[in-house]
Design a protein around this motif. Structure first.
Motif: not given
Ligand SMILES: [Zn+2]
Length: 407
Positions: A84-99, A108-112
């Motif tokens: 299985a794969h999962v995506v974590a998204v962190k939302i903070s002021i002016d920022r979306f972070e995806l893993v 596996m990969t990370h993007s801001v």
């Protein structure tokens, strides 16, 4: 004799035990799994054979140990990263972070992505999130079908059941629907959590086998938050908005808080609250809509350490707000641990004496003497780790422990 419902339930519990043991141990031969779970070797053999057939586990000859002279070589079992794969998204002021993480929790990969969050319309946030997730997956040559679940962690008050962000310092808008639009637009299941809860989740996941107690993880910084663990489980309350420690009232009709109320703990103990006190501004001064720059807080800490009276008093007020709040929480929940984290603990030496004396003043010795207070250096990454842990534990418990999960 056991009926079918009972034996299904036991099988499900045993599958869950095996998956969780491997999640904790990383890899283990069958005999070791028997020891970790307390199950017989026959049961382990039956369950792991099924899990291997379902593609949830992989087996690997154990290279670390020499093969025995007679009999079969030891074979380790491990979770199948591809299950299985999962995506974590962190939302903070002016920022979306995806893993993106695999079933073992390996990233596996990370993007801001920088997104001007503050002025977004409530109805645009979910759409923007879905668009970023789909672009992120596309860039990894993945599709929605490759991802089992998305987990969103955000600062502020959330209703996990409804998937709504009730209020957050990242957005001017309130009551932002998140899980429904993201799930509808991506075609992937989606869950929502408060970021401080995810720090608590990550800490507990790491201590899964040891920690069964009651603990609070308090968060100090641009806001004041808390994650609550009761009897070893993260506590969310009836709508998912539990443990809004920062917005517990400290002084009735007191200083203006970012949530619009007056007198909250956060209005005294967050960065903006401390700065407002130190600058001797009226308590009715509107909190800023942005996070106070770290350099500004560093300068304030320096002034306090150099003996600046206004700065020292501001940190004392902050420590009292946190300490009296914790005293109430201790009286209510009788925790064995309090963990304090967040960027604000850089100034912990400045708030600690007031926190300690407020707890001593606020709650009787019998209630507070067994509480351990620990400081945990802030690592923003813990929110992402905790979100991934929560998603994977949820899959183990709710989906893959069922023998019929494929259907
Ligand atoms: Zn408030």
């Amino acid at each position: 004799m056991m009926n079918k419902a009972d034996s299904d339930l036991i099988r499900r519990q045993n599958r869950h035990l095996v998956l969780e043991s491997l999640r904790f141990a990383g890899r283990a031969p069958r005999t070791e799994l028997g020891r970790l779970t307390g199950l017989s070797l026959a049961t382990i053999t039956s369950i792991t054979t099924q899990l291997l057939n379902e593609g949830l586990l992989v087996e690997d000859a154990n290279a670390a140990q020499p093969a025995p002279r007679r009999g079969r070589p030891t074979v380790d079992l491990a979770l199948n990263p591809q299950a299985a794969h999962v995506v974590a998204v962190k939302i903070s002021i002016d920022r979306f972070e995806l893993v993106l993480a695999d079933y073992t929790g390996t990233r596996m990969t990370h993007s801001v992505k920088t997104v001007a969050t503050h002025d977004m319309q409530a109805s645009d946030v979910g759409r923007k999130g879905a668009q970023l997730i789909l672009e992120f997956l596309h860039a990894q040559n993945k599709t929605a079908a490759d991802v089992r679940i998305i987990g969103i962690a955000v600062q502020g008050a959330v209703e996990t059941g409804a998937g709504h962000l009730v209020w957050s310092p990242a957005f001017k808008a309130g009551n932002i629907p998140l899980t429904d639009p993201i799930s509808a637009l991506t075609g992937i299941a989606c869950s929502l959590s408060n970021d401080a809860n995810m720090i608590a989740e990550g800490l507990m996941a790491r201590e899964h086998y040891q920690y069964k107690g009651t603990a609070a993880v308090a968060f100090m910084g641009y806001g004041v938050g808390m994650g609550l663990v009761i009897d070893g489980k993260t506590y969310h309350g009836s709508t998912g908005a539990a443990a809004e420690f920062g917005h517990m009232n400290h002084i009735p009709h007191g200083a203006l808080c970012r949530c619009g109320r007056a007198g909250c703990i956060e209005a005294y103990a967050s960065d903006y609250g401390i700065l407002r006190s130190a600058e001797n501004l009226p308590v009715t001064t509107l909190p800023p809509t942005y996070a106070v720059e770290p350099e500004v807080m560093a300068a304030l800490e320096k002034a306090a350490r150099n003996g600046d009276k206004a700065a020292l008093d501001a940190y004392k007020l902050a420590g009292e707000a946190i300490g009296f709040g914790l005293a109430r929480m201790i009286a209510l929940l009788n925790p064995d641990r309090i963990v304090i984290s967040g960027p604000g603990i850089r100034a912990f030496d400045l708030v600690e004496p007031a926190i300690k004396s407020a707890i001593e003043e606020g709650v009787v010795l019998a209630l507070r003497q067994n509480v351990k207070i620990e400081i945990l250096p802030m690592d923003h990454d813990m929110i992402i780790s905790g979100t991934i842990d929560k998603l994977l534990h949820g899959l183990d418990r709710e989906v893959f422990s069922r023998a019929d999960h494929a259907g």
